[in-house]
Scaffold this motif. Structure first.
Motif, PDB file in Angstrom:
ATOM      1  N   ASN A 150       0.775  -1.131  -0.023  1.00 45.65           N
ATOM      2  CA  ASN A 150       0.086  -0.033  -0.011  1.00 45.65           C
ATOM      3  C   ASN A 150       1.034   1.121  -0.109  1.00 45.65           C
ATOM      4  N   ASP A 198      -2.123  -7.575  -4.853  1.00 48.38           N
ATOM      5  CA  ASP A 198      -2.574  -6.960  -3.529  1.00 48.38           C
ATOM      6  C   ASP A 198      -4.111  -7.520  -3.214  1.00 48.38           C
ATOM      7  N   PRO A 199      -4.183  -7.933  -2.253  1.00 52.77           N
ATOM      8  CA  PRO A 199      -5.519  -8.330  -1.610  1.00 52.77           C
ATOM      9  C   PRO A 199      -6.629  -7.026  -1.722  1.00 52.77           C
ATOM     10  N   ARG A 200      -6.122  -6.018  -1.515  1.00 56.26           N
ATOM     11  CA  ARG A 200      -6.801  -4.735  -1.441  1.00 56.26           C
ATOM     12  C   ARG A 200      -6.916  -3.784  -2.596  1.00 56.26           C
ATOM     13  N   TYR A 201      -7.637  -3.098  -3.000  1.00 53.80           N
ATOM     14  CA  TYR A 201      -7.541  -2.074  -4.199  1.00 53.80           C
ATOM     15  C   TYR A 201      -6.901  -0.851  -3.530  1.00 53.80           C
ATOM     16  N   THR A 202      -5.697  -0.718  -3.697  1.00 54.82           N
ATOM     17  CA  THR A 202      -5.233   0.716  -3.143  1.00 54.82           C
ATOM     18  C   THR A 202      -5.303   1.838  -4.193  1.00 54.82           C
ATOM     19  N   ALA A 236      -3.209   0.830  -7.014  1.00 54.84           N
ATOM     20  CA  ALA A 236      -3.915   0.184  -7.927  1.00 54.84           C
ATOM     21  C   ALA A 236      -4.803   0.834  -9.128  1.00 54.84           C
ATOM     22  N   HIS A 252      -4.961  -5.042 -11.868  1.00 55.41           N
ATOM     23  CA  HIS A 252      -4.898  -5.307 -10.401  1.00 55.41           C
ATOM     24  C   HIS A 252      -5.198  -6.868 -10.202  1.00 55.41           C
ATOM     25  N   GLN A 263      -6.056  -9.134  -7.514  1.00 55.92           N
ATOM     26  CA  GLN A 263      -6.680  -9.334  -6.157  1.00 55.92           C
ATOM     27  C   GLN A 263      -6.538 -10.532  -5.713  1.00 55.92           C
ATOM     28  N   LYS A 308      -5.789 -13.481  -2.337  1.00 62.22           N
ATOM     29  CA  LYS A 308      -6.448 -13.870  -1.348  1.00 62.22           C
ATOM     30  C   LYS A 308      -5.305 -13.640  -0.225  1.00 62.22           C
ATOM     31  N   VAL A 348      -7.647 -16.007  -7.915  1.00 62.22           N
ATOM     32  CA  VAL A 348      -7.708 -15.314  -9.014  1.00 62.22           C
ATOM     33  C   VAL A 348      -7.727 -16.399 -10.303  1.00 62.22           C
TER      34      VAL A 348
END
Length: 175
Positions: free
Chosen positions: A20, A46-50, A53, A59, A61, A63, A117
């Motif tokens: 992040n 990354d698990p998160r959309y930062t 991204a 992206h 995403q 786990k 994914v």
């Protein structure tokens, strides 16, 4: 870091994994965003959309905690489809056969189940990494702050060695 911040401008692709960066390392994120503005492709895993991204062409995403499975699957594709930097590996690396034996346990179909994914996305990322040179890999605490953090870092380095992206401007493994 294997490369300096000024090398970010020389990267044609940046794979940012477990980071992040826009919040935790805003100065480094500025170098990444500047590289993208200058034409570098950015893939964020990354698990998160930062915030980073938002600047990415892809992206991925995954786990939480599935980084090694994804990295192994990327290396699986590179090896089985003969997309890796064979001359670099032969002259600069040791332990290739051991690495190959391990990553062959992680075909994209298996990794897709672990990571959450698609197989197609795994193959797409591997192909993009093989096509674009030099590619830089950057990570932050999302890679290191796990019980398997050391293995995450080693897998990042293994991927970059397999691609021949160590020891070159605009490449490297950059925490």
């Amino acid at each position: 870091m294997t490369n300096s911040f000024k090398d970010f401008a020389k990267a044609k692709m940046i794979l940012a994994i477990g980071t992040n960066m826009t919040e935790a390392h805003p100065v480094a994120a500025t170098y990444v965003k500047n590289a993208v503005d200058a034409g570098a492709e950015l893939i964020v895993v990354d698990p998160r959309y930062t915030g980073l991204a938002e600047h990415a062409s892809l992206h991925v995403q995954i786990k939480v905690g599935s980084d090694i499975a994804l990295l192994n699957a990327l290396m699986y594709v590179l090896i089985t489809e003969d997309l890796y930097a064979k001359e670099y590996v032969a002259s600069c690396c040791v332990g290739f056969e051991e690495l190959k034996a391990k990553v062959l346990e992680y075909p994209p179909e298996r990794a897709a189940e672990i990571c959450g994914v698609s197989v197609d996305l795994i193959r797409q990322v591997a192909h993009r990494l093989a096509e674009v040179k030099p590619a830089m890999l950057a990570y932050t605490l999302g890679i290191t702050e796990h019980t398997c953090g050391m293995n995450n870092v080693l897998s990042c380095a293994n991927l970059q060695m397999l691609l021949g992206n160590l020891g070159v401007e605009g490449g490297g493994v950059n925490p």
